[in-house]
Design a protein around this motif. Sequence first.
Motif, short mmCIF file in Angstrom:
data_model
loop_
_atom_site.label_atom_id
_atom_site.label_comp_id
_atom_site.label_asym_id
_atom_site.label_seq_id
_atom_site.Cartn_x
_atom_site.Cartn_y
_atom_site.Cartn_z
N LYS A 142 -1.20 -3.86 -5.12
CA LYS A 142 -1.79 -2.43 -5.90
C LYS A 142 -3.20 -2.22 -5.42
O LYS A 142 -3.64 -0.88 -5.02
CB LYS A 142 -1.59 -2.41 -7.19
CG LYS A 142 -2.00 -1.24 -7.89
CD LYS A 142 -1.93 -1.29 -9.55
CE LYS A 142 -2.26 0.10 -10.14
NZ LYS A 142 -1.95 0.15 -11.69
N LYS A 143 -4.12 -3.44 -5.38
CA LYS A 143 -5.58 -3.10 -4.93
C LYS A 143 -5.76 -2.50 -3.59
O LYS A 143 -6.47 -1.52 -3.36
CB LYS A 143 -6.27 -4.54 -5.09
CG LYS A 143 -7.71 -4.23 -4.87
CD LYS A 143 -8.37 -5.54 -5.14
CE LYS A 143 -9.79 -5.57 -4.66
NZ LYS A 143 -10.75 -6.72 -5.12
N SER A 146 -4.69 1.01 -3.52
CA SER A 146 -5.86 1.96 -4.01
C SER A 146 -7.03 1.95 -3.09
O SER A 146 -7.54 3.18 -3.23
CB SER A 146 -5.87 1.54 -5.48
OG SER A 146 -4.87 1.25 -6.16
N ILE A 156 -2.39 8.43 -3.62
CA ILE A 156 -1.54 7.09 -3.23
C ILE A 156 -0.11 7.67 -2.83
O ILE A 156 0.42 7.09 -1.93
CB ILE A 156 -1.39 6.21 -4.71
CG1 ILE A 156 -2.69 5.44 -4.87
CG2 ILE A 156 -0.25 5.29 -4.47
CD1 ILE A 156 -2.75 4.37 -5.97
N GLU A 175 7.50 -2.52 -5.28
CA GLU A 175 6.38 -2.32 -5.75
C GLU A 175 5.80 -0.82 -5.28
O GLU A 175 5.24 -0.28 -5.76
CB GLU A 175 5.54 -3.39 -5.79
CG GLU A 175 4.17 -3.12 -6.28
CD GLU A 175 3.31 -4.25 -6.30
OE1 GLU A 175 2.08 -4.26 -6.68
OE2 GLU A 175 3.65 -5.48 -5.86
N SER A 178 7.18 1.77 -6.84
CA SER A 178 6.90 2.15 -7.93
C SER A 178 5.41 2.78 -8.00
O SER A 178 5.01 3.42 -8.84
CB SER A 178 6.56 0.84 -8.90
OG SER A 178 5.79 0.00 -8.34
N LEU A 179 4.77 2.64 -6.90
CA LEU A 179 3.22 3.18 -6.79
C LEU A 179 3.44 4.49 -6.11
O LEU A 179 2.67 5.21 -5.81
CB LEU A 179 2.56 2.31 -5.85
CG LEU A 179 2.01 0.92 -6.40
CD1 LEU A 179 1.48 0.09 -5.27
CD2 LEU A 179 0.99 1.13 -7.32
#
Length: 333
Positions: A142-143, A146, A156, A175, A178-179
């Motif tokens: 995620k980092k 982002s 994103i 994941e 989901s992002l």
Amino acid sequence: MTIDKKYIDHFITVSSKAALASSYLVGKKDKIAADQAAVDSMRAELNKIDMNGKVVIGEGALDEAPMLYTGELLGNKNGPNFDIAVDPVEGTNFAANNLPGAIAVIAIAEKGNLFNAPETYMDKIATGKIEKGLIDLDYPLKKNISNLAVFMNKDISSITACILDRPRHKKIIEELKSLKVKIKLITDGDVLGALYVSDPKYNVDIFLGIGGGPEGVLAASALDAYDCHFQGRFIFDNKRDIDDAKHMGITDLNKKYELKEIVKGDSIFCATGITTSDVLSGIDIKGNNYTSETFVTHKSSYFKEIIKRTNHIKEWFLSQVKSGKKKKLTKIQ
């Protein structure tokens, strides 16, 4: 030190003739024969070049010849010392089944400047040119996503990630979904997958996941010319791979390699399309001529182009093909 620009043409010839040789086996459901044809062609062409070449990334060990084996010496012994990395057919399944994305790949650097990658898996991450410290293998997914979105001034949901479609990537893919990241799944060919980040026209912002270690070195050679970001970490999960690594002088089995540690100094990279992909057109044969497209980089001269060439197919080669001796293309001229 730099590599003379004259070698660009030599290595375009190597990869394009390997692609031509393999193209006659496209769709024949025999990936070993498709690979062998490219191997035979590459060896024949490499031995014509003014150089002392040594394969540091090949298709196997000495006892697996006639592959281009790690440690094999090539060239006519007149010229500079080069390290050579090859993947005569990346995407052998693509070639065997006439699917998009089969390529013939070679990279060279001065002696000692290409990382001698073990034949094991590598966790990789690649993007276009970014600020130092922005993207890292050790960051949570995620980092990384982002940070990249902020850097590129994108939402994103506008980021596209390329990843091999493998069970081992199930959690990463979930994941990414989901992002709300766009996902480009590839079934094989992670050299080509990594090349997508080299140019915005391919609409891939980040390449990630676990693929072949040798393919990581090949991809890094090309991405270096674009000043891209690339990191890799080998995965040593069995005694044989650990022993091989130690034999090769790798003492830190968890080391994260930066691009400049994988490819030092100058390099030349060539990848020629066998079957058509988003990046390269495949071999096109018309009469006694063939047209090829090769993705070429030469770091020191800032040469980064796709070269399209039409060449004559030598009569000897044609006679071999017409007589059905497609698996014995060892004398391609």
